[in-house]
Structures are given as structure tokens and as C-alpha cells.
Design a protein around this motif. Structure first.
Motif, PDB file in Angstrom:
ATOM      1  N   ASN A  64      37.285  39.824  41.456  1.00 23.99           N
ATOM      2  CA  ASN A  64      37.518  41.272  41.557  1.00 23.99           C
ATOM      3  C   ASN A  64      36.373  42.083  40.948  1.00 23.99           C
ATOM      4  OD1 ASN A  64      39.998  41.124  42.872  1.00 23.99           O
ATOM      5  ND2 ASN A  64      41.144  40.955  40.956  1.00 23.99           N
TER       6      ASN A  64
ATOM      7  N   ILE B 161      33.657  42.539  43.547  1.00 25.81           N
ATOM      8  CA  ILE B 161      34.085  43.432  44.637  1.00 25.81           C
ATOM      9  C   ILE B 161      34.036  44.878  44.155  1.00 25.81           C
ATOM     10  CG2 ILE B 161      35.945  44.014  46.240  1.00 25.81           C
ATOM     11  CD1 ILE B 161      36.942  41.094  45.986  1.00 25.81           C
TER      12      ILE B 161
ATOM     13  N   ALA C 197      44.315  42.779  42.185  1.00 29.62           N
ATOM     14  CA  ALA C 197      43.262  43.607  42.780  1.00 29.62           C
ATOM     15  C   ALA C 197      43.593  45.094  42.665  1.00 29.62           C
ATOM     16  CB  ALA C 197      43.031  43.189  44.223  1.00 29.62           C
TER      17      ALA C 197
ATOM     18  N   GLY D 110      45.652  43.059  47.790  1.00 32.11           N
ATOM     19  CA  GLY D 110      45.417  41.624  47.908  1.00 32.11           C
ATOM     20  C   GLY D 110      45.879  41.148  49.272  1.00 32.11           C
TER      21      GLY D 110
ATOM     22  N   HIS E 139      41.366  41.961  49.044  1.00 33.63           N
ATOM     23  CA  HIS E 139      40.856  40.959  48.092  1.00 33.63           C
ATOM     24  C   HIS E 139      41.623  39.656  48.360  1.00 33.63           C
ATOM     25  CE1 HIS E 139      39.154  43.994  44.971  1.00 33.63           C
ATOM     26  NE2 HIS E 139      39.496  44.681  46.049  1.00 33.63           N
TER      27      HIS E 139
ATOM     28  N   ASN F 298      42.230  36.004  47.686  1.00 27.44           N
ATOM     29  CA  ASN F 298      42.009  34.862  46.773  1.00 27.44           C
ATOM     30  C   ASN F 298      42.960  33.708  47.069  1.00 27.44           C
ATOM     31  OD1 ASN F 298      44.416  35.783  45.782  1.00 27.44           O
ATOM     32  ND2 ASN F 298      43.561  36.719  43.951  1.00 27.44           N
TER      33      ASN F 298
ATOM     34  N   SER G  91      32.994  38.085  47.410  1.00 29.85           N
ATOM     35  CA  SER G  91      32.860  38.851  46.158  1.00 29.85           C
ATOM     36  C   SER G  91      31.522  38.615  45.461  1.00 29.85           C
ATOM     37  CB  SER G  91      33.998  38.487  45.201  1.00 29.85           C
ATOM     38  OG  SER G  91      33.997  37.088  44.960  1.00 29.85           O
TER      39      SER G  91
ATOM     40  N   GLN H 297      37.475  35.889  47.538  1.00 33.69           N
ATOM     41  CA  GLN H 297      37.151  35.976  46.100  1.00 33.69           C
ATOM     42  C   GLN H 297      37.764  34.799  45.345  1.00 33.69           C
ATOM     43  OE1 GLN H 297      40.643  39.023  44.685  1.00 33.69           O
ATOM     44  NE2 GLN H 297      39.655  37.689  43.218  1.00 33.69           N
TER      45      GLN H 297
END
Ligand SMILES: Cc1ncc(C[n+]2csc(CCOP(=O)(O)OP(=O)(O)O)c2C)c(N)n1
Ligand code: SF4
Length: 285
Positions: free
Chosen positions: A22, A25, A52, A92, A119, A121, A172, A198
Motif C-alpha cells: 500500500n 501505491i 487499503a 481492496g 489494491h 493483495n 505497487s 501488491q
């Protein structure tokens, strides 16, 4: 006042785990806003719920901290209320492809002029690492102790088939490329999706930096006006995650450009009660 990397930072220090993607980003996002020379009052950021979107506390901008997965309709509403602003959604992949999947699809098919920064992950991290829509099949997590049964969601192909006019994927830790992708997405005419891979260093030990070094590369030599090539390149069977702009089409009008009532200017400027809202407030009392 123009946004700068300094002016957009709130006094609150990010609470993310050291090494979390994060940070990268957010750095690229701030730099993108500064380089676009946007004023603070021209930008609205709408957040969901998760690690996020906790970014809401770290940014000093106009914005809305919405509900989990429900931030997209709030963003569309903000855009229709004042289409002269840039409206950016931060969430997210659990947030926007899970709880918010329906809103994601309808924002894309409407060509609503908002940007979704997702984001990704591969886990529901704020709630400590459960399987999310992009978690690969077979992965063992707290909620899937015998391995995840479902197939992963392919956000790029889903966006493409839902008529998204801008589809990109970033990483990221690729600051330079990510910043440029975010700039293009914000300036795009119509709906834009930026899926941003990320690391979650705490709850995703599979996709660590070593894994990324071997499995991620930049998209090269691709014509982003070619929808079919974009679809094929974003297939689940691709050997590596390729970051870049997969698809962009600015020939189609955005949603608000087709609303007759907005031809006279944004709704806020047309709203006579804007200078004195006490009468409106009275109505609700
Ligand atoms: C409707 C609803 N369902 C579930 C939750 C609990 N919840 C809060 S954050 C979160 C996980 C968010 O994961 P993701 O969107 O992937 O973001 P990350 O934390 O990984 O950045 C969940 C399940 C909630 N707040 N609201
Ligand atoms: S739990 Fe994962 S996603 Fe959340 S702040 Fe920590 S490293 Fe980042």
C-alpha cells in the motif's frame, strides 16, 4: 490550491505493516495527482473498507469513507452531482470484486467517469487473511483449511466483457509505471479500472517479493486499442502477470455526457439552493 505530494498528506502516519505494498501505491497515487496539477477541490476520493481504504485517514482531500463494497455507487453519485471533479475509488479486491462486484460491473457498463484503484493483495487482509475473489484455487487460508475450491476472479477480463473503456494492471513496486497508469486512468474519458497487484507481507506469504521478481513483467508492444488482444493477454493462462494499459477506448461518451439535464453545467452549479441550504435542511427536520 494545487495538490502536491506534501499538501495531500494528512498529519496521520499510515498504520500499514512495514513492507506493505500500500505504501508504494499511495506514493505513486500522490505523485500522479501532483503531476496532473489538479486542485484539491477538483478531486474526490471515495473509499471502501479494508487495509487499503484506511488511506482515508492518511489523505487530506475531499472524500467519502463508504461501506465495504458499496463505495462505487457513492462515487457515481458524487460524479453525477459535480461532473467537473475527478472521482477516484480506493478499495481492496475483496471490497470491489467481492462485496462490490455488482457495483463494479454496473459502473463499467455505464461508462461512468470514475477511476477504480483496486489494491489487489489476493486476501481479505484487514480481517486477517481470509480467501478473497482473486485467491488462487487450492490456497490454504483460515477460511479454506483444505484448499480454496473456487476458481479465481479475473478482474481484467470481467471488466473487458462488462464494456469497461479503460483496463489496466499495475504493481505497487513499479512506481514509475504505476504513476503513469494512474494518471492516464484519471484523465480517461469514461470508466477506468486499475487493478494494482501488491504484496501483503503479513497474510500472504506465497506472493512475496521473491515470487513477484519471477512472475511479473511489463506489458510490451501491445496496442491498447485492440480489445481482443487485451482479452487474450489477460487470460488466466498467461505465464506472467503483465503490467500496463491493456485497453483504452475514448471514442465512447461517458455516462454523464449523455444526461440531458447536465448539458447546462454540473448539478451543483444548477442547484439554486447551493448558496443557502437552510431551506433544504429545514425540509428534512
Ligand atoms: C458488508 C461487510 N462485510 C464484511 C465486513 C468485514 N470486513 C472489513 S474489511 C474486510 C476485508 C477487506 O479486504 P480487502 O477488500 O481485500 O482489502 P484489504 O484489507 O486486503 O486491503 C472485511 C471482510 C464489513 N466491514 N462489511
Ligand atoms: S495486513 Fe497486509 S495489506 Fe494490511 S497493512 Fe498489513 S501488509 Fe498491508
Amino acid at each position: 490550491m494545487k495538490i502536491t505530494k506534501k499538501s495531500i498528506k494528512s498529519p496521520i502516519t499510515p498504520t500499514w505493516c512495514p513492507g506493505c505494498g500500500n505504501f508504494g501505491i499511495l506514493r505513486a497515487f500522490h505523485a500522479a495527482l501532483e503531476e496532473l496539477e489538479l486542485n484539491h477541490e477538483e478531486v474526490v476520493i471515495v473509499y471502501g473498507v479494508g487495509c487499503a481504504p484506511n488511506e482515508a485517514d492518511f489523505n487530506r482531500t475531499y472524500g467519502i469513507h463508504g461501506l465495504h463494497g458499496r463505495e462505487v455507487p457513492a462515487a457515481i453519485g458524487a460524479k453525477l452531482a459535480n461532473h467537473d471533479t475527478k472521482v477516484i475509488v480506493v478499495g481492496g479486491e475483496g471490497d470491489l470484486y467481492g462485496e462490490g462486484a455488482n457495483h463494479f460491473l454496473f459502473a463499467a457498463r455505464g461508462n461512468h467517469n470514475i477511476t477504480m484503484l483496486v489494491h489487489n493483495n489476493w486476501r481479505y487482509s484487514l480481517t486477517t487473511g481470509q480467501a478473497s475473489p482473486t485467491t488462487p484455487q487450492g490456497t490454504i487460508t483460515k477460511t479454506t483449511p483444505e484448499g480454496l475450491i473456487e476458481m479465481p476472479f479475473n478482474p481484467l477480463q470481467i471488466a473487458l466483457t462488462a464494456h469497461a473503456t479503460f483496463v489496466a494492471q499495475g504493481f505497487s513496486n513499479n512506481y514509475k509505471q504505476l504513476k503513469e497508469i494512474i494518471k492516464s486512468a484519471i484523465m480517461h474519458r469514461g470508466y477506468s479500472l486499475v487493478d494494482i497487484i501488491q504484496p501483503c507481507v503479513t497474510f500472504n506469504k506465497v506472493h512475496d517479493m521473491n515470487w513477484y521478481r519471477n512472475n511479473i513483467a511489463e506489458l510490451e508492444g501491445h496496442d491498447a486499442t485492440d480489445w481482443q488482444a487485451a482479452f487474450d493477454l489477460s487470460s488466466d493462462t498467461r505465464e506472467k502477470i503483465l503490467t500496463g494499459i491493456y485497453y483504452q477506448n475514448e471514442d465512447l461518451p461517458a455516462y454523464h455526457e449523455q444526461v440531458e439535464q447536465l448539458e447546462a453545467g454540473n448539478l451543483v452549479s444548477q442547484w439554486e439552493a447551493q448558496k443557502d441550504i437552510s431551506a433544504v435542511v429545514e425540509d428534512y427536520l
